[in-house]
Design an enzyme around this catalytic site. Sequence first.
Site, short mmCIF file in Angstrom:
data_model
loop_
_atom_site.label_atom_id
_atom_site.label_comp_id
_atom_site.label_asym_id
_atom_site.label_seq_id
_atom_site.Cartn_x
_atom_site.Cartn_y
_atom_site.Cartn_z
CB THR B 156 2.12 71.16 46.80
OG1 THR B 156 2.65 72.32 47.42
CG2 THR B 156 2.23 71.27 45.30
CE LYS B 182 2.17 75.12 45.66
NZ LYS B 182 3.52 74.53 45.88
CB THR B 193 5.42 83.20 46.08
OG1 THR B 193 5.21 82.10 46.98
CG2 THR B 193 4.31 83.16 45.06
CD GLU B 280 5.87 72.43 54.15
OE1 GLU B 280 5.57 71.89 53.08
OE2 GLU B 280 7.03 72.47 54.60
CG ASN B 404 9.03 69.89 55.37
OD1 ASN B 404 8.86 69.90 54.16
ND2 ASN B 404 8.65 70.87 56.16
CB SER B 409 5.97 58.59 52.92
OG SER B 409 5.68 59.58 53.88
#
Lengths: 409, 409
Positions: B156, B182, B193, B280, B404, B409
Amino acid sequence: MSVNLSVPNPAELFPIPGVRIGVTEAGIRKANRKDLTVVLIDEGASVSGVFTQNRFCAAPVQICREHLATGQGIRAMLINTGNANAGTGEDGRARAIRTCQALAAQLNIEAAQVLPFSTGVIMETLPIERIEAGLPAALADAKTDNWLRASEAIMTTDTVAKAFGVQVQIGGVTVSITGIGKGAGMIRPNMATMLGFIATDASVSQDVMKQLALELAEGSFNRVTVDGDTSTNDSFVVIASNQASHAPITSLDSAAGQALKQAMLGVAKQLAQAIVRDGEGATKFIAIQVEGGQTQAECRQVAYAIAHSPLVKTAFFASDPNLGRILAAVGYAGIADLDQTGIDLYLDDVHVALKGGRNPNYREEDGQRVMKQAEIAVRVVLGRGTASDTVWTCDLSHDYVTINADYRS
Amino acid sequence: MSVNLSVPNPAELFPIPGVRIGVTEAGIRKANRKDLTVVLIDEGASVSGVFTQNRFCAAPVQICREHLATGQGIRAMLINTGNANAGTGEDGRARAIRTCQALAAQLNIEAAQVLPFSTGVIMETLPIERIEAGLPAALADAKTDNWLRASEAIMTTDTVAKAFGVQVQIGGVTVSITGIGKGAGMIRPNMATMLGFIATDASVSQDVMKQLALELAEGSFNRVTVDGDTSTNDSFVVIASNQASHAPITSLDSAAGQALKQAMLGVAKQLAQAIVRDGEGATKFIAIQVEGGQTQAECRQVAYAIAHSPLVKTAFFASDPNLGRILAAVGYAGIADLDQTGIDLYLDDVHVALKGGRNPNYREEDGQRVMKQAEIAVRVVLGRGTASDTVWTCDLSHDYVTINADYRS
């Protein structure tokens, strides 16, 4: 940047008879900055405080607790910025005590009658020579109408000074309440905030004062968070100079006790919320109300889980109604027997989730409208009881990262 | 950006006899993206899984638990990205079941023999028509050497696919182990996870498989965090196709059981650490080891307090040795009787704090040197026992906020 937070209004910062404040520039970390404050308290005042539950509590917090425990009347407070005197071991304790001794010598009182407070960088040696050298100027500056300057002198990463006051009738007598606070990061008070001080000339017995300090912290500073980091130096002190002429308050349950507590709680809440409004990088002020819990504690636990979620906080920053992130935080808040099918979620007046799923009537544009506001109310209904609680927080923005990646430079 | 994480090495992604994988583009959320994966398991395999402790667990997690509990042999897994099917209530459950039925019909098995997995946005309706329409292409693609494509199809916000494998001798027979995972955000697994799958052709009894899944999760995914947000969809599944010719493993304490477990744990750790390396916005990979605790649980509690502190994480991002922030996190980790004067702190080989204070021999330039590294070991010695534990995490950067704030969007 802060969220709907104005500079203090001098007209509501009432002088408190029996409490004088002096401020100076002692050059503790940087030059040309007000960084040293003395608060001088007339004999006969009631003083109580609550302090951080961080086990790595700073030296001044340890000394405050010890000095309050001696039962000698507190006559002065000494507050420095630029250095937290935390993570400094035995040497830090000795330095905190020496600053108390230095101020006590000037005032002809005992060192145990002085409360020390430090805020700034952790694990640096407190430059006591600069503090001692600054004391005469701070003492020369002491006067009752110095609250605004004091609120400026205790700022660190704060962008706006925080000071509020109110007057209230107690037994037919007008008493004044004025408070100052500081803090913008490392904010998740656990008993108190970074630094909060509220004084009144009301007459309150010392026993009641202890209870009052706890209840005020509980209703204000213990309900805010910026980043979930509980500071080593959180300190909240309330002072009653006992110079107003009403009959002394000997119970918070009396009419006078209730009136004073509610008035002081109003000031404490304003200070606590001001810290969130000035939270590092904050662009939004968010009230998180959790209802329908079995206990108030579990409601607060859920509210804090939401308030601490980086994903929720960044969604608020982006004005993105990515509201499943709130449900996820409710789910991992630690209520082992929580039934997701009982949960409703509201954003202001918008009913987002119904019985654990998306409300069929929810429209994304309604969520979007609320998310764009600077002030947002999140309401979670747990559907398992009648308890509720509220926590105030802010969003997580690029500026938070910038501020905390640059703090020491 | 990721920290020292390479794309999977096809040479170590061993085909697992008895396990075939097919991938397709079903257009679940976005077009031209591999987003649907089927895993087909020959009859006779042992399969076990552990799932999120989030009480708001997603519909597919609920269905996985129920299907595993029926005791019917698991024959297939169905994995979609683009939609988490979480916070979707009864409708979400019905949709998860319908996708299992659709795949079961194609394979002529029972729906309860299919495990469904979803990952993506929370609180959106799962588009089952697109999944059903994609099944024939995914099935047509099924083969044993498709692990790399599967690792790509389950991404993702991941920037790098995550797949590792190893071969090990069991009873004189070479068995293969291959795993994919992932996850990059909403990462603080509590049992497992976001998505992790490890398969082997080793022969393992179903009873042992349950214990193996728990122990592997405990030693890998339950020790990582990116942002402290426990997902609604965490799922970790281990498959033994039982097609290798060694004597079946009936106890993890046997020599063969130990050998297999250590080999699989190696793959699980690589997957778990890969998630942190691809956290991230991550620019640093940080191992936090806490020693000298009374219990392993309190060591992990302290390690997670450090790993979740936004102030610690931003200091790592800035390469700023503002190490008092680590001590503050140790202090608020929740050990009520922690004595700060027993605590030492090391950054790699640099001894920063000694007995709760700054080590007199610590030089800022030594801390600075370590903080600039891409891989950093934090070691905290609590000085109150002999237990220890380790947690792996990453820093908090501007890119985390950007990712985040822009995710949907």
